[in-house]
Every structure is written in structure tokens, then in C-alpha cells.
Design an enzyme around this catalytic site. Structure first.
Site, short mmCIF file in Angstrom:
data_model
loop_
_atom_site.label_atom_id
_atom_site.label_comp_id
_atom_site.label_asym_id
_atom_site.label_seq_id
_atom_site.Cartn_x
_atom_site.Cartn_y
_atom_site.Cartn_z
N ARG A 279 0.83 -1.21 0.00
CA ARG A 279 0.00 0.00 0.00
C ARG A 279 0.86 1.26 0.00
O ARG A 279 0.57 2.23 -0.69
CB ARG A 279 -0.89 -0.02 1.25
CG ARG A 279 -1.95 1.06 1.27
CD ARG A 279 -2.64 1.13 2.64
NE ARG A 279 -2.95 -0.14 3.21
CZ ARG A 279 -4.16 -0.72 3.17
NH1 ARG A 279 -5.15 -0.11 2.56
NH2 ARG A 279 -4.36 -1.89 3.75
N ARG A 314 -13.41 -1.68 -1.47
CA ARG A 314 -13.05 -1.38 -0.07
C ARG A 314 -14.18 -0.71 0.73
O ARG A 314 -14.44 -1.11 1.86
CB ARG A 314 -11.79 -0.51 0.00
CG ARG A 314 -10.57 -1.15 -0.67
CD ARG A 314 -9.30 -0.37 -0.45
NE ARG A 314 -8.80 -0.51 0.90
CZ ARG A 314 -8.84 0.42 1.82
NH1 ARG A 314 -9.32 1.61 1.54
NH2 ARG A 314 -8.40 0.19 3.03
N TYR A 318 -15.33 -2.95 3.77
CA TYR A 318 -14.79 -2.63 5.10
C TYR A 318 -15.34 -1.32 5.67
O TYR A 318 -14.88 -0.90 6.74
CB TYR A 318 -13.26 -2.42 5.02
CG TYR A 318 -12.46 -3.42 4.24
CD1 TYR A 318 -12.56 -4.78 4.51
CD2 TYR A 318 -11.57 -3.01 3.26
CE1 TYR A 318 -11.79 -5.69 3.80
CE2 TYR A 318 -10.79 -3.91 2.56
CZ TYR A 318 -10.91 -5.25 2.83
OH TYR A 318 -10.14 -6.14 2.14
N CYS A 344 -26.91 -3.46 -8.42
CA CYS A 344 -28.19 -3.65 -7.71
C CYS A 344 -27.99 -4.22 -6.31
O CYS A 344 -28.36 -5.38 -6.04
CB CYS A 344 -29.09 -4.55 -8.52
SG CYS A 344 -29.39 -3.87 -10.14
N GLU A 345 -27.33 -3.48 -5.48
CA GLU A 345 -27.09 -3.85 -4.08
C GLU A 345 -27.04 -2.54 -3.33
O GLU A 345 -26.47 -1.57 -3.84
CB GLU A 345 -25.71 -4.51 -3.90
CG GLU A 345 -25.49 -5.77 -4.64
CD GLU A 345 -25.80 -7.02 -3.84
OE1 GLU A 345 -26.05 -6.90 -2.61
OE2 GLU A 345 -25.80 -8.09 -4.44
N TYR A 374 -5.18 -2.25 -3.50
CA TYR A 374 -6.39 -3.05 -3.27
C TYR A 374 -7.60 -2.43 -3.97
O TYR A 374 -8.70 -2.45 -3.45
CB TYR A 374 -6.63 -3.22 -1.76
CG TYR A 374 -5.41 -3.73 -1.05
CD1 TYR A 374 -4.99 -5.04 -1.24
CD2 TYR A 374 -4.64 -2.90 -0.23
CE1 TYR A 374 -3.83 -5.51 -0.63
CE2 TYR A 374 -3.48 -3.37 0.38
CZ TYR A 374 -3.09 -4.66 0.17
OH TYR A 374 -1.95 -5.13 0.77
N1 LLP Z 1 2.55 -9.35 3.13
C1 LLP Z 1 1.53 -10.18 3.36
C2 LLP Z 1 1.77 -11.56 3.72
C3 LLP Z 1 0.21 -9.68 3.24
O1 LLP Z 1 -0.81 -10.49 3.47
C4 LLP Z 1 0.01 -8.32 2.86
C5 LLP Z 1 -1.33 -7.80 2.74
C6 LLP Z 1 1.13 -7.51 2.62
C7 LLP Z 1 2.39 -8.07 2.77
C8 LLP Z 1 1.03 -6.09 2.18
O2 LLP Z 1 0.47 -5.31 3.16
P1 LLP Z 1 0.41 -3.70 3.02
O3 LLP Z 1 1.80 -3.17 3.07
O4 LLP Z 1 -0.26 -3.37 1.75
O5 LLP Z 1 -0.38 -3.33 4.21
N2 LLP Z 1 -7.53 -5.49 1.27
C9 LLP Z 1 -7.18 -4.75 2.45
C10 LLP Z 1 -5.77 -5.00 2.90
C11 LLP Z 1 -5.50 -6.46 3.13
C12 LLP Z 1 -4.03 -6.74 3.29
C13 LLP Z 1 -3.75 -8.13 2.88
N3 LLP Z 1 -2.37 -8.49 3.04
C14 LLP Z 1 -7.41 -3.26 2.21
O6 LLP Z 1 -7.95 -2.93 1.15
O7 LLP Z 1 -7.15 -2.44 3.07
#
Ligand code: LLP
Length: 422
Positions: A279, A314, A318, A344-345, A374
Site C-alpha cells: 500500500r 473497499r 470494510y 443492484c445492491e 487493493y
Molecule cells: N505481506 C503479506 C503476507 C500480506 O498479506 C500483505 C497484505 C502484505 C504483505 C502487504 O500489506 P500492506 O503493506 O499493503 O499493508 N484489502 C485490504 C488489505 C489487506 C491486506 C492483505 N495483506 C485493504 O484494502 O485495506
């Protein structure tokens, strides 16, 4: 992004041009911003711990154009599945530049993961005998659940701590390493996820300390060296404009300080240090452009755009917040309105009571902020509303980096048995 005379530009290209050329909804990414984000983070960590490297968690945004930018900058890949290992291969990356952090793996996942020769990161002690049955990896990594997790959107995306499905319980970590050592494995890695979208630098110190206390004791007791420690992702970005951004230099300083102190305390041979954020690199470099198609005055005013819950999941998933700009109207008076997509939700009514420009009209372009992480990666086709296009911008140049899905994509993999054909 910049706003000049009311017009929104992504790098140096007006969003009106992008919408005209590529249609909407479209995800647009700023190449220079991705590079800046990566370099800022890498420089911060290397300043305090030179033997530091990043893996990019490709699940976040798996467009190969985006991943290639990060590869050029020096990132390896964190893969969540065998297909993501194959994506890494497309980037020319393999071996110890790729970390396979799947969970609840099938035998086939294990077989292909081992065969690919990338770093295997085991999410549970129960996987170990299954892996060993298939082969003896030279290097093995264990994902530790350090007992705490933290996230920006509540429990929804917390990926560590007692409520998470991930990682090895601290009480099982010693046994996992002992079993691996007894089986003949000589090179070890350690991994954790500290949480998701964390903007508090001190939290990274806290969680690093927690992990190092677990691992320090294991390494001391079993007389093993740890090759590398991967502190996961979770480097946050502010979604609300009033939130403070993560002080990356401070986070790096605190992590490195703690890391070095714990290495000394437990007498460890200094391991390589790594993280696998996503992210932080791509989140604020991505924008989602949509068009206002209809405005309804019913119980309340609702602005309907072509950005639906399936284009950007998202908010519906969430309750996540994304700031929204309206092209050409940012200086106008505001009034709380709702905003929705075309699915349609009712979870598609994803913005409620948001002060948006009062005169927002049909044909206006809306631009959603922080859509690089994401966003497309979690989009899905639904209601016949298919996945959007993706575009990369660098200065005045722009490239289509993924086609918009079309009807043919919708029926491509569907098979109608002969007796049911029209
Ligand atoms: N490593 C692993 C094993 C992970 O599962 C993830 C994210 C990352 C690294 C990267 O994480 P970041 O630096 O992006 O926080 N869909 C959700 C976030 C879910 C994160 C899943 N794993 C959202 O939209 O906020």
C-alpha cells in the site's frame, strides 16, 4: 495529482483527457509517485540498517506494468499464491527474490511452490511435515503471529493477533524451528505481518520487539542462525485528510534500533532485514476516475456514478473511506450528498452524507483518491458491470496498461452443455 484552474491533472495529464481517451471508470497510476514512495522508504530503512531489502506484495496491485516499476527500483516479490509466483517469473524474478507467503495451502500449492525454488514461508506448523514429505528446501521461513495486530479499518483487515487466521502461535514457534532443524534444514527465515495500514511509527518498534523476543529465544535455544527477518507490510497511508501520515524515517529508525538491540541481546549473527509492503508504494499513486451519470432527489440526494462496489470494493467491504474530488468544482460551495454506483445492491450506495460540490452534475468527473492499493486487484465483474481499464501516467505521457473488460470476457470461460443451447 494537482489542480490547476479547477482542472484535475494526474501528473501532467488532465483527467478530462484521460476520461475522453480511455473512458470511465478507469484506474490511473502515477509512475513518478510510485518511484518516490519506494525510494523514500528504502532510503529510510537502509540509512539505519544497510542490509535491508523490500519485497512488493503483488496482491495489492498485480498489473505487471506497476510491478515492473518496483522491480526496476529493486524490489523482490511477495507472492500469496502459485499464480503470483508465476507473475514474479514474468518480471524475471525468482529464487530468493520471491517469497511465497500463502496460507492454508493445498498439496498442489506446496508441490508447485517447492518446485519453483522461491522462499517458502510457512503459515502453520502443520504444513511442515507436508512440505518435508515433498522435499527438503534449503531455506525455510516461518510466519510468526506475534500475538498483536493493528489496522486502519478495524478487525476487517487485521492480519495478526488472536483474531487473525495467519501465522504460527508464539507457543508453537520453538517446535516449528526444532522440527525443521531436525529434518536437516540449515537456513532459516522469519516473517510476520504487523497489521495493515499503520501510520503510527512507534507501533513498528513495539511489534518488532515482540517478534524479536520470540525469535531470539528460539535461535538461542536451538543454536541456529537466522538468515533474514521479514517484518511484513502494513506501512500505512492516510485516507482521511485530517490523519497524520506515517513518519517513515522515524519508523525505520525505531525498527532498526530495536532490531539491533535485540540481535545484541540474544547474540544473533545479524540477519538481513526485509519488509514486504505494498500500500505504501502504490496506494496514493492510484486514482479512480468515474463519471456522474444520474442524480436522484428522493429521500435524500444521491449522485450516481459508474464507480460501483465491484470497481472499488473497499468501502462496501470494510466501510473504508476514500476522499473524492469533483473535476472543475473543487472551489464551489459544498453540501452533504450520497454517492453510489450502478450495481443492484445497497452496499453500492458507498458514500453517505459527504460534503461534495453542491452543483455536481451529470457528466462531471469524480476522482477517487488512494485507489492504487487493493483497488483494481479486488475488483470483480458483477451485474454485467465489468472490470475497468488501467492507465499509467508519467509526466505528459500515458499508456493503457490493462484493457477494459468487454462482453466477450464475460462469457469466455462459460460452457453451455449441448442440450441447453439456444
Ligand atoms: N505481506 C503479506 C503476507 C500480506 O498479506 C500483505 C497484505 C502484505 C504483505 C502487504 O500489506 P500492506 O503493506 O499493503 O499493508 N484489502 C485490504 C488489505 C489487506 C491486506 C492483505 N495483506 C485493504 O484494502 O485495506
Amino acid at each position: 495529482m494537482k489542480i490547476e484552474h479547477g482542472q484535475i491533472y494526474i501528473e501532467d495529464v488532465p483527467v478530462s483527457d484521460l476520461a475522453h481517451l480511455y473512458g470511465t471508470p478507469t484506474y490511473v497510476y502515477e509512475e513518478n509517485r510510485i518511484r518516490e514512495n519506494f525510494r523514500r522508504a528504502l532510503n529510510a530503512f537502509r540509512k539505519y540498517y544497510p542490509d535491508f531489502h523490500f519485497f512488493y506484495a503483488i496482491k495489492c496491485n498485480n498489473n505487471l506494468a506497476i510491478a515492473n516499476i518496483l522491480r526496476q527500483e529493486g524490489a523482490g516479490i511477495d507472492a500469496a499464491s502459485v499464480n503470483e509466483i508465476l507473475l514474479a517469473k514474468q518480471l524475471g524474478l525468482g529464487g530468493e527474490n520471491v517469497m511465497f507467503s500463502g496460507n492454508f495451502l493445498s498439496d498442489e500449492d506446496i508441490r508447485q511452490g517447492l518446485e519453483s525454488g522461491v522462499i517458502f514461508n510457512l503459515d502453520d506448523i502443520s504444513l511442515l511435515p507436508r512440505v518435508l514429505q515433498k522435499g527438503l528446501p534449503e531455506l525455510l521461513c516461518f510466519r510468526v503471529n506475534p500475538g498483536y495486530g493493528k489496522s486502519e479499518v478495524g478487525d476487517f483487515v487485521t492480519n495478526a493477533g488472536p483474531k487473525a487466521k495467519f501465522g504460527i502461535h508464539p507457543d508453537q514457534v520453538m517446535d516449528a524451528f526444532r522440527m525443521a532443524k531436525d529434518a536437516g534444514i540449515r537456513r532459516f527465515g522469519v516473517h510476520m505481518m504487523p497489521g495493515s495500514c499503520i501510520c503510527d511509527a512507534d507501533y513498528f518498534r513495539f511489534i518488532t520487539e515482540l517478534l524479536m523476543d520470540i525469535i531470539g529465544k528460539v535461535a538461542q535455544t536451538l543454536h541456529i542462525d537466522i538468515d533474514f527477518i521479514d517484518l511484513g507490510g502494513g506501512l500505512g497511508i492516510p485516507y482521511h485528510h485530517e490523519d497524520k501520515p506515517l513518519d517513515i524515517d522515524e519508523a525505520a529508525r525505531l525498527v532498526a534500533e530495536t532490531f539491533k538491540a535485540k540481535i545484541a541481546q540474544y547474540g544473533l549473527k545479524p540477519p538481513r532485514l526485509g519488509m514486504e509492503p505494498a500500500r505504501y508504494f502504490v496506494g496514493d499513486a492510484g486514482w479512480l476516475i468515474g463519471t456522474v451519470h444520474a442524480i436522484k432527489d428522493s429521500y435524500t440526494r444521491i449522485v450516481g456514478t459508474d464507480i460501483s462496489m465491484n470497481t472499488l470494493a473497499r468501502p462496501a467491504m470494510y466501510g473504508a473511506y476514500h476522499h473524492i474530488y469533483v473535476n472543475g468544482r473543487e472551489d464551489e460551495p459544498r453540501k452533504p450528498v450520497g454517492l453510489c454506483g450502478q450495481v443492484c445492491e445497497n452496499t453500492d450506495y458507498w458514500v453517505k452524507e459527504r460534503p461534495l460540490p453542491e452543483r455536481i452534475s451529470v457528466g462531471d468527473l469524480v476522482v477517487v483518491e488512494n485507489a492504487g492499493a487493493y483497488g483494481y486487484g479486488m475488483s470483480y465483474p458483477y451485474n454485467g458491470r465489468l472490470r475497468p481499464a488501467e492507465v499509467l501516467v508519467n509526466g505528459k505521457e500515458h499508456w493503457l496498461i490493462r484493457d477494459r473488460e468487454v462482453f466477450e470476457d464475460m462469457i469466455r470461460n462459460v460452457h453451455v452443455p449441448p442440450h441447453l443451447q439456444a
